[in-house]
Design an enzyme around this catalytic site. Structure first.
Site, PDB file in Angstrom:
ATOM      1  N   VAL A 107       0.938  -1.213  -0.086  1.00 10.60           N
ATOM      2  CA  VAL A 107       0.025  -0.054  -0.029  1.00 10.60           C
ATOM      3  C   VAL A 107       0.838   1.310  -0.105  1.00 10.60           C
ATOM      4  CG1 VAL A 107      -1.618   1.308   1.138  1.00 10.60           C
ATOM      5  CG2 VAL A 107      -1.813  -1.403   1.328  1.00 10.60           C
ATOM      6  N   ALA A 108       1.817   1.426   0.950  1.00 14.54           N
ATOM      7  CA  ALA A 108       2.609   2.370   1.066  1.00 14.54           C
ATOM      8  C   ALA A 108       3.780   2.315   1.861  1.00 14.54           C
ATOM      9  CB  ALA A 108       1.769   3.746   1.643  1.00 14.54           C
ATOM     10  N   ASP A 223      -0.155  14.747  13.795  1.00 13.79           N
ATOM     11  CA  ASP A 223       0.140  14.391  12.637  1.00 13.79           C
ATOM     12  C   ASP A 223      -0.899  14.568  11.601  1.00 13.79           C
ATOM     13  OD1 ASP A 223       2.259  14.270  10.532  1.00 13.79           O
ATOM     14  OD2 ASP A 223       2.392  12.007  10.640  1.00 13.79           O
TER      15      ASP A 223
HETATM   16  N1  ATP Z   1      -5.651   1.001   6.989  1.00 12.50           N
HETATM   17  C1  ATP Z   1      -5.170   1.224   5.918  1.00 12.50           C
HETATM   18  N2  ATP Z   1      -5.921   1.127   4.463  1.00 12.50           N
HETATM   19  C2  ATP Z   1      -5.336   1.680   3.580  1.00 12.50           C
HETATM   20  N3  ATP Z   1      -4.038   2.343   3.230  1.00 12.50           N
HETATM   21  C3  ATP Z   1      -3.644   2.710   4.613  1.00 12.50           C
HETATM   22  C4  ATP Z   1      -4.050   2.332   5.918  1.00 12.50           C
HETATM   23  N4  ATP Z   1      -3.279   2.528   6.752  1.00 12.50           N
HETATM   24  C5  ATP Z   1      -2.150   3.345   6.317  1.00 12.50           C
HETATM   25  N5  ATP Z   1      -2.444   3.243   4.844  1.00 12.50           N
HETATM   26  C6  ATP Z   1      -1.579   4.142   4.126  1.00 12.50           C
HETATM   27  O1  ATP Z   1      -0.199   3.838   4.408  1.00 12.50           O
HETATM   28  C7  ATP Z   1       0.407   5.288   4.546  1.00 12.50           C
HETATM   29  C8  ATP Z   1       1.339   4.969   5.724  1.00 12.50           C
HETATM   30  O2  ATP Z   1       0.931   4.620   6.859  1.00 12.50           O
HETATM   31  P1  ATP Z   1       1.124   5.304   8.273  1.00 12.50           P
HETATM   32  O3  ATP Z   1       0.962   6.858   8.261  1.00 12.50           O
HETATM   33  O4  ATP Z   1       0.659   4.546   9.448  1.00 12.50           O
HETATM   34  O5  ATP Z   1       2.891   4.846   8.296  1.00 12.50           O
HETATM   35  P2  ATP Z   1       4.042   5.828   9.051  1.00 12.50           P
HETATM   36  O6  ATP Z   1       5.215   4.878   8.520  1.00 12.50           O
HETATM   37  O7  ATP Z   1       3.546   6.101  10.155  1.00 12.50           O
HETATM   38  O8  ATP Z   1       3.961   7.103   8.113  1.00 12.50           O
HETATM   39  P3  ATP Z   1       4.495   8.573   8.350  1.00 12.50           P
HETATM   40  O9  ATP Z   1       5.455   8.406   9.409  1.00 12.50           O
HETATM   41  O10 ATP Z   1       5.362   8.934   6.927  1.00 12.50           O
HETATM   42  O11 ATP Z   1       3.236   9.385   8.342  1.00 12.50           O
HETATM   43  C9  ATP Z   1      -0.855   6.220   4.899  1.00 12.50           C
HETATM   44  O12 ATP Z   1      -0.638   7.503   4.722  1.00 12.50           O
HETATM   45  C10 ATP Z   1      -2.008   5.650   4.340  1.00 12.50           C
HETATM   46  O13 ATP Z   1      -1.556   6.258   2.899  1.00 12.50           O
END
Ligand code: ATP
Length: 405
Positions: A107-108, A223
């Site tokens: 996803v990301a 955030d």
């Molecule tokens: N439940 C979900 N369903 C779909 N996409 C998701 C979900 N949870 C997270 N994502 C996608 O994944 C991205 C990254 O997740 P998340 O923000 O939790 O990770 P992170 O490592 O804390 O990111 P960052 O620190 O860069 O904000 C989110 O911005 C969203 O686009």
């Protein structure tokens, strides 16, 4: 001045899910390999496949499908520190996962973890799992924050917050599982640009309810940004990513410089003291961007330069927007946190929200035509899940090993 922990404004979100047989190339694939190799309890079968690949020199040939062997139950006692450190928020699940979860796609890639789309075969439901390497948590001294993220998300129960499904740990990774949302606000904004005021009003009202709920619980999100707002199948929002959130009682102050630069309030950029009011500034930035299609202040390279820009910039409101919306944006993007809008009753009587019911159930009944239209025209995101129901073996089988090196 507090510690500094600033995030990037944009994730490398994969815009469409990877289908079975699809190609994975370049740095993203490299991330997959290292992720799989260290997935501990969930992907131990893959780990063995990679080992096999390395030792038998199969780099040039596709891998053969192989059954996922069960990982032996944890027999070590006392529990090693690499595990006990993450308890109790991340319990050990020796067998869970490897039998039940299938990876459907990437996803990301956030700054802390990689988010995978998975199918829980037992529940027959699709989830998103954030996979965070333990070593990264320890290197970056974010252990407390990581545990706080899960403990906060467990506590929260609100229609516009993405609640926690499960969390557990393997030997090398932490796993945080939530229900899957196919769209996030950033992707929608990137596709659509400026939103009509009716959509902004609805998103804003939903976010106001969420932020008031969190602040009443003594939680500051820190955030709030488009990437952290997911949209459900009807287009209503779900705030996610509590990775920077913390408990902060009313009247208490924080000092850590953290968040995403473009969304950070001046008092956060300057190292505090700041309070829950900082989240309202971020909401102002978000609504401004949804309205105009651009950020009020362009991103700078660090928090010092960003602060200088934020302080000296008077964001100009486009003449095309109504006075009511312009007023709301001014009152949220107010440099002095004490004069910033921040209580539910401020919003309930605000002219921009005239006639809006600040009730989650009633808001959820309102249609979000914008999202539905966009989803109708998107290609892969609207394909039913069963179309990319691939299992791990077929992922491995379908990917050229070269692309994973
Ligand atoms: N439940 C979900 N369903 C779909 N996409 C998701 C979900 N949870 C997270 N994502 C996608 O994944 C991205 C990254 O997740 P998340 O923000 O939790 O990770 P992170 O490592 O804390 O990111 P960052 O620190 O860069 O904000 C989110 O911005 C969203 O686009």
């Amino acid at each position: 001045m507090g510690a500094v922990s600033c995030r990037q404004g944009r994730h490398t979100r994969v815009s469409a899910p990877q289908k079975q047989g699809g190609n994975i190339q370049g740095p993203r694939a490299q991330g997959w390999k290292s992720l799989w190799c260290g997935m501990g309890t969930v992907r131990s079968g893959l780990e063995e496949l990679w080992e096999l690949e390395r030792h038998q020199g199969l780099h040039q040939q596709p891998l053969q499908p192989a059954p996922l062997p069960l990982e032996k139950p944890l027999s070590e006692w006392p529990v090693p520190q690499s595990i006990s450190l993450f308890l109790p928020e991340f319990p050990m699940r020796p067998v869970r996962g490897q039998q039940e979860l299938k990876i459907l796609g990437l996803v990301a890639k956030g700054s802390f973890g990689t988010v995978l789309k998975v199918l829980d075969c037992a529940q027959k439901a699709v989830f998103a799992v954030k996979v965070v390497p333990k070593v990264k948590v320890l290197q970056q001294h974010t252990l407390r924050q990581c545990k706080e993220e899960v403990s906060i998300q467990r506590q929260i129960n609100h229609p516009f917050v993405h609640s926690l499904g499960d969390s557990w740990q393997g030997r090398r990774h932490l796993f945080i599982m939530c229900s899957y949302c196919s769209m996030d606000l950033y992707s929608l904004w990137s596709a659509v640009g400026g939103f009509p005021e009716a959509s902004i009003r609805l998103f804003a009202a939903e976010l106001v309810l969420v932020l008031c709920y969190l602040h009443d619980l003594g939680i500051i999100h820190r955030d709030v940004k488009m990437e952290n707002i997911l949209l459900d199948e009807r287009g209503h929002l779900k705030l996610t990513d509590f990775g920077l959130s913390r408990r902060l009682s009313q009247g208490a102050r924080a000092y850590t410089i953290c968040g995403t630069l473009q969304y950070m309030a001046p008092e956060v950029l300057s190292g505090g003291p700041y309070s829950h009011t900082a989240d309202w500034w971020s909401l102002g930035v978000l609504l401004f961007s949804l309205t105009t299609g651009k950020f009020p202040v362009a991103a700078e390279r660090d928090h010092v330069t960003m602060l200088a820009s934020v302080i000296h910039c008077e964001s100009e409101m486009p003449v095309s927007i109504t006075q009511e919306l312009s007023l709301l944006l001014h009152e949220l993007l107010c440099q002095n946190p004490l004069h910033r809008l921040r209580y539910l009753h401020h919003f309930q009587v605000h002219p921009f929200f005239r006639g809006v019911p600040f009730d989650p159930e009633l808001l959820k009944k309102q249609p979000v035509n914008l999202v539905m239209n966009t989803q109708d025209t998107s290609s892969l995101e609207s394909v039913p899940f069963k179309d990319f129901d691939c299992d791990l073996e077929s992922w491995v089988h379908s990917i050229s090993p070269d692309s994973l090196l």
